[in-house]
Design an enzyme around this catalytic site. Structure first.
Site, PDB file in Angstrom:
ATOM      1  N   THR B  96      76.927  43.552  63.739  1.00 38.28           N
ATOM      2  CA  THR B  96      76.759  44.382  64.934  1.00 38.28           C
ATOM      3  C   THR B  96      76.939  43.465  66.131  1.00 38.28           C
ATOM      4  OG1 THR B  96      75.293  45.967  63.872  1.00 38.28           O
ATOM      5  CG2 THR B  96      75.154  45.795  66.266  1.00 38.28           C
ATOM      6  N   LYS B 171      78.059  52.059  66.777  1.00 30.02           N
ATOM      7  CA  LYS B 171      76.806  51.426  66.365  1.00 30.02           C
ATOM      8  C   LYS B 171      75.850  51.347  67.556  1.00 30.02           C
ATOM      9  CE  LYS B 171      73.812  49.307  63.746  1.00 30.02           C
ATOM     10  NZ  LYS B 171      73.897  48.064  63.007  1.00 30.02           N
TER      11      LYS B 171
END
Lengths: 291, 291
Positions: B96, B171
């Site tokens: 991420t 995300k």
């Protein structure tokens, strides 16, 4: 079958009263604006000019009115339920209202040997029409068992949470959860749009996992389609958040997320959207962002 | 079967690499701390001293490292993947990380005829072990189709969201949703406790309706039982929120809910809980309330 005094025939109340008529109960209704009770009267409900008159001689009273001050007047006013000559042995307030007031009503009712339940609901107008409301009940558990057959016409999940006020407190938890979740959903969808993503695909990609919520999966798509019809009115949600903030303050509990959500909802109302659904929060955050 | 350069063998990476070994792929692994790769080496993975060496001659490179600066070094550093003599035609960053950095990597990769995908995941260590991650993919859709059989060993829901950076952006939406929802859940449960309610009963009463979320239904009970084991580390969530805040700032998007959540999570870390699970936010809100 029981004789039920039913006070408050707004959108929620009228749908609930209608289900009780269907079940064969005798209804005596009262509403501030009589016109909103006409459909029920046409179906056989009797009219009373005040909560006191409606309640007099009834087996049970059910109330679902607007604000805590309306609840107070309905129960404790000179023309209120507790002033009836022969009040019902059990009274049920289904308004979302102040836990503190619910306790006060229960105490004063007890002085007249009346058991008072606070039983706010969630599930909206659809749940009211279909009898699938969640009902969060505070007060005497024995009283709840006596009226459970009546409540089962109105809701599917009927939970006893504790003494008087506990139903209202639980509803406050419900609204605290919704407030911050809605903020996150609106910010997430605006971020998606700004980033050039397809918001519906994003909802599909994230809605089933750890970021999932009833709000993103049910109201998210409505926001994307710019359908802000209520569900649940902004102005009623503002009332609920104010009660929760007041109670939290009384308990010395800081709730920064709720406080911020309430401020943002004040903006929604200030922008003229008080009669849209709660997901119209998106509009205020858009304007904040100059979108 | 493919030869896969796999960079980053932390908790998530090691579990994912292990599944790729199970599937019969040849793995060349690199990790900053070699000790964390030993279990994979014992099972037949080859070791490389740098991302560049790992990637040299491989069919595909998969990376899942720590912070955006680690991603940058892994791809763009002198010993990075793009510096390999014979780099893989497709590279996949599953960290991420920053959407902006993902775009930059994709551009620089394209100059060497490499297609770069950004493909962060959700589902945590359990999802990594069981191959049930959600994978949010940005970048060339043809490249995704070529590596889909590999990704299907790692995740169940693999969604293409758009050009390079779109996986990371999605995300970020995921984390924005979680941040405010978690604030609401913590405040709701503290309110319940202060009000004298049984929090487990409250979760049952409200978790199935409009206030429901993955967070209240899964992490709520853990909070009540005071089990703050990670799931997902506070310190990693802080990183993600910082990236989201930075991107939102870059896009001129005010995100007051996210900003407040990040400040509250700073308090969680300041109180020494950076290595607990994200639901340890409860501890910071408790301390704020003197509880």
């Amino acid at each position: 079958m029981s004789t039920i005094a039913f006070i408050g025939t707004g959108v929620m109340g009228a749908a609930m009263a209608s289900r009780l008529l269907d079940a064969g109960h005798a209804l005596i209704v009262h509403n501030r604006t009589r016109a909103k009770a006409e459909a029920l009267l046409a179906r056989g409900a009797a009219w009373a000019d005040s909560p006191r008159e409606a309640a007099d001689g009834a087996d049970v009273a059910i109330t679902i009115v607007g604000f805590p001050r309306d609840v107070e007047e309905t129960y404790l006013g000179v023309r209120g339920i507790l002033a009836a000559d022969s009040p019902p042995p059990i009274v049920i307030d289904m308004t979302t209202s102040s836990p503190d007031l619910a306790r006060r009503i229960a105490e004063l009712a007890a002085e007249r040997s009346i058991r008072a339940l606070d039983a706010p609901v969630s599930g909206g107008d659809v749940g009211a029409r279909e009898g699938t409301l969640s009902i969060m009940v505070g007060g005497d558990e024995g009283a709840l068992e006596e009226v459970r057959p009546i409540l089962e016409r109105l809701g599917k999940r009927i939970t006893h949470l504790g003494p008087a006020g506990s139903g209202q407190h639980t509803k406050m938890v419900n609204q605290i959860l919704i407030a911050s979740t809605m903020v996150g959903v609106c910010e997430g969808l605006l971020y998606a749009r700004k980033a050039g993503l397809d918001p519906m695909r994003v909802i599909e990609a994230v809605g089933g996992g750890a970021a999932g919520s009833w709000t993103i999966n049910n109201l998210g798509p409505r926001m994307v389609k710019r359908n802000f019809d209520p569900g649940f009115y902004v102005e009623h949600f503002l009332k609920d958040m104010r009660i929760a903030l007041e109670e939290a303050r009384r308990m010395n509990l800081p709730v920064p997320g709720l406080a911020q959500a309430e401020q943002l909802y004040l903006a929604v109302a200030a922008q003229g959207h008080a009669r849209l659904g709660t997901h119209a929060l998106l509009l205020a955050l858009e304007r904040l962002a100059g979108m």
